[in-house]
Design a protein around this motif. Sequence first.
Motif, mmCIF file in Angstrom:
data_model
loop_
_atom_site.group_PDB
_atom_site.id
_atom_site.type_symbol
_atom_site.label_atom_id
_atom_site.label_comp_id
_atom_site.label_asym_id
_atom_site.label_seq_id
_atom_site.Cartn_x
_atom_site.Cartn_y
_atom_site.Cartn_z
ATOM 1 N N TYR A 27 5.282 3.633 -7.880
ATOM 2 C CA TYR A 27 6.473 4.003 -7.131
ATOM 3 C C TYR A 27 6.782 5.494 -7.250
ATOM 4 O O TYR A 27 7.275 6.105 -6.317
ATOM 5 C CB TYR A 27 7.665 3.161 -7.606
ATOM 6 C CG TYR A 27 7.516 1.715 -7.234
ATOM 7 C CD1 TYR A 27 7.869 1.263 -5.974
ATOM 8 C CD2 TYR A 27 6.973 0.800 -8.128
ATOM 9 C CE1 TYR A 27 7.708 -0.065 -5.614
ATOM 10 C CE2 TYR A 27 6.803 -0.532 -7.777
ATOM 11 C CZ TYR A 27 7.176 -0.946 -6.524
ATOM 12 O OH TYR A 27 7.008 -2.260 -6.177
ATOM 13 N N HIS A 38 12.046 -3.305 -8.389
ATOM 14 C CA HIS A 38 10.670 -3.220 -7.886
ATOM 15 C C HIS A 38 9.674 -2.879 -8.994
ATOM 16 O O HIS A 38 8.526 -2.587 -8.705
ATOM 17 C CB HIS A 38 10.584 -2.161 -6.790
ATOM 18 C CG HIS A 38 11.485 -2.427 -5.633
ATOM 19 N ND1 HIS A 38 11.275 -3.446 -4.748
ATOM 20 C CD2 HIS A 38 12.623 -1.816 -5.238
ATOM 21 C CE1 HIS A 38 12.223 -3.449 -3.829
ATOM 22 N NE2 HIS A 38 13.052 -2.476 -4.109
ATOM 23 N N HIS A 72 5.488 5.546 -1.513
ATOM 24 C CA HIS A 72 4.802 5.010 -2.678
ATOM 25 C C HIS A 72 3.292 4.975 -2.452
ATOM 26 O O HIS A 72 2.805 4.881 -1.331
ATOM 27 C CB HIS A 72 5.299 3.590 -2.979
ATOM 28 C CG HIS A 72 6.787 3.485 -3.068
ATOM 29 N ND1 HIS A 72 7.551 4.380 -3.775
ATOM 30 C CD2 HIS A 72 7.653 2.589 -2.545
ATOM 31 C CE1 HIS A 72 8.816 4.042 -3.686
ATOM 32 N NE2 HIS A 72 8.913 2.961 -2.929
ATOM 33 N N TYR A 84 1.095 -0.949 -7.431
ATOM 34 C CA TYR A 84 2.131 -0.046 -6.934
ATOM 35 C C TYR A 84 2.421 1.072 -7.929
ATOM 36 O O TYR A 84 2.696 0.817 -9.103
ATOM 37 C CB TYR A 84 3.430 -0.815 -6.689
ATOM 38 C CG TYR A 84 3.429 -1.636 -5.434
ATOM 39 C CD1 TYR A 84 4.032 -1.179 -4.276
ATOM 40 C CD2 TYR A 84 2.817 -2.887 -5.400
ATOM 41 C CE1 TYR A 84 4.029 -1.939 -3.113
ATOM 42 C CE2 TYR A 84 2.815 -3.651 -4.250
ATOM 43 C CZ TYR A 84 3.417 -3.178 -3.120
ATOM 44 O OH TYR A 84 3.412 -3.922 -1.979
ATOM 45 N N THR A 123 -0.013 -1.734 5.384
ATOM 46 C CA THR A 123 1.163 -1.263 4.664
ATOM 47 C C THR A 123 2.206 -0.846 5.694
ATOM 48 O O THR A 123 1.985 -0.934 6.906
ATOM 49 C CB THR A 123 0.828 -0.073 3.750
ATOM 50 O OG1 THR A 123 0.645 1.114 4.548
ATOM 51 C CG2 THR A 123 -0.435 -0.336 2.942
ATOM 52 N N THR A 124 3.337 -0.390 5.233
ATOM 53 C CA THR A 124 4.364 0.088 6.158
ATOM 54 C C THR A 124 3.952 1.379 6.842
ATOM 55 O O THR A 124 4.567 1.768 7.839
ATOM 56 C CB THR A 124 5.686 0.314 5.406
ATOM 57 O OG1 THR A 124 5.435 1.140 4.255
ATOM 58 C CG2 THR A 124 6.285 -1.010 4.965
ATOM 59 N N THR A 171 4.458 0.638 1.548
ATOM 60 C CA THR A 171 4.656 -0.621 0.840
ATOM 61 C C THR A 171 3.744 -1.667 1.443
ATOM 62 O O THR A 171 3.635 -1.765 2.663
ATOM 63 C CB THR A 171 6.125 -1.087 0.948
ATOM 64 O OG1 THR A 171 6.964 -0.078 0.393
ATOM 65 C CG2 THR A 171 6.346 -2.382 0.203
ATOM 66 N N HIS A 172 3.090 -2.463 0.593
ATOM 67 C CA HIS A 172 2.144 -3.462 1.091
ATOM 68 C C HIS A 172 2.855 -4.515 1.936
ATOM 69 O O HIS A 172 3.914 -5.026 1.569
ATOM 70 C CB HIS A 172 1.425 -4.146 -0.066
ATOM 71 C CG HIS A 172 0.514 -5.246 0.369
ATOM 72 N ND1 HIS A 172 -0.718 -5.000 0.927
ATOM 73 C CD2 HIS A 172 0.674 -6.585 0.364
ATOM 74 C CE1 HIS A 172 -1.290 -6.155 1.237
ATOM 75 N NE2 HIS A 172 -0.460 -7.135 0.913
#
Length: 339
Positions: free
Chosen positions: A206, A155, A212, A204, A253-254, A236-237
């Motif tokens: 991380y 990632h 994130h 991002y 995002t999530t 996360t996007h």
Amino acid sequence: MITPHGDGGDGSGVEFRDAATGASHASVEVPGKPVAGTWHGRPALVSESVKKTPSDGISPAKTAWVVDVFDEKGQRIAHKEYPGQDKPFIVDGRRIVTEHGRGSDAGALVISDAGSDAPGWRIPCQDRVCMDESATVASGVIVHRRRDSKSVDLHRAETLAGFDPATGATLWTPQNLARPAGAAATVDPELVEQDGDKLVIAWYDYGATQSHAIAYSVNDPATGRLLSTGPTLSGTHKSGLSNPQGSVVVVATTNTTAAWETDTGKLLWQQAKDEVRLTPVTVVGPVLYSGKNPSMAVDLRTKAVLQRTVSDMPLPVGTGHAVITRNPGVAYVFATRQN
């Protein structure tokens, strides 16, 4: 305004009408299943179908993909056959092909005009099979994504570069794609799916935690320079989209969904943890439509609920109209309220 009629299968009739008046421009038979999209930045109807030629007893049977493109008035603007069984990857009238290298030679991404026989141009890959590379068209430019194949973290180490789609001239590189304030050199960029004329980038970070941080920015597609800095969200996007005027972008995002102004970077709203999550599907004028569970319409700038259940999801037609289609072949067009 494009209205399909018939059963919508392989081969169907399509009516092209003026969105404001309903006046008919043309009625054409389209081979294959038509899909509304863009072609070199213009609204277009793109049809992809398969052509099979049986063996004549000597030559083998042949298969080809046929691409037909019509402009908003029903005029055919491109027709091209691609031999082979593999469906061509075409975005905004540009064909993108992964060309593997031979032996120890590196491969390349070959970009060409999908409607002509003109030779394409190449983006050299870092290995023979271009495993960690891809390209697409966004805001009128070719955006090339590359991940460092030597990175142990799958990632990390993402880079983006921009190219002129017609000539292959470099517009910006990872070194001059401007980062928003607080985005360190180790932070990786990702292109956000959107419909406006600006590049929206998710950066991002991380870090060491599972939650994130994502910083968003708006960049000039021609130069890569920073136009505005958006919010920093956790998670996360997942997806993003903008209104046709390109003044507001909604990102999911999530962990949350939020809307912000692309010109100023001002955060308009962000969903709280205890709210029912909105899943952005489309923006029509000043209204954001959310997908199933729940399907609803909310004010784009305030998040105020306008309609709790949406049975027929509208789609934008240009900047001033929207369409709702119902089977068989029934369409309703209406003018949208402007911001």
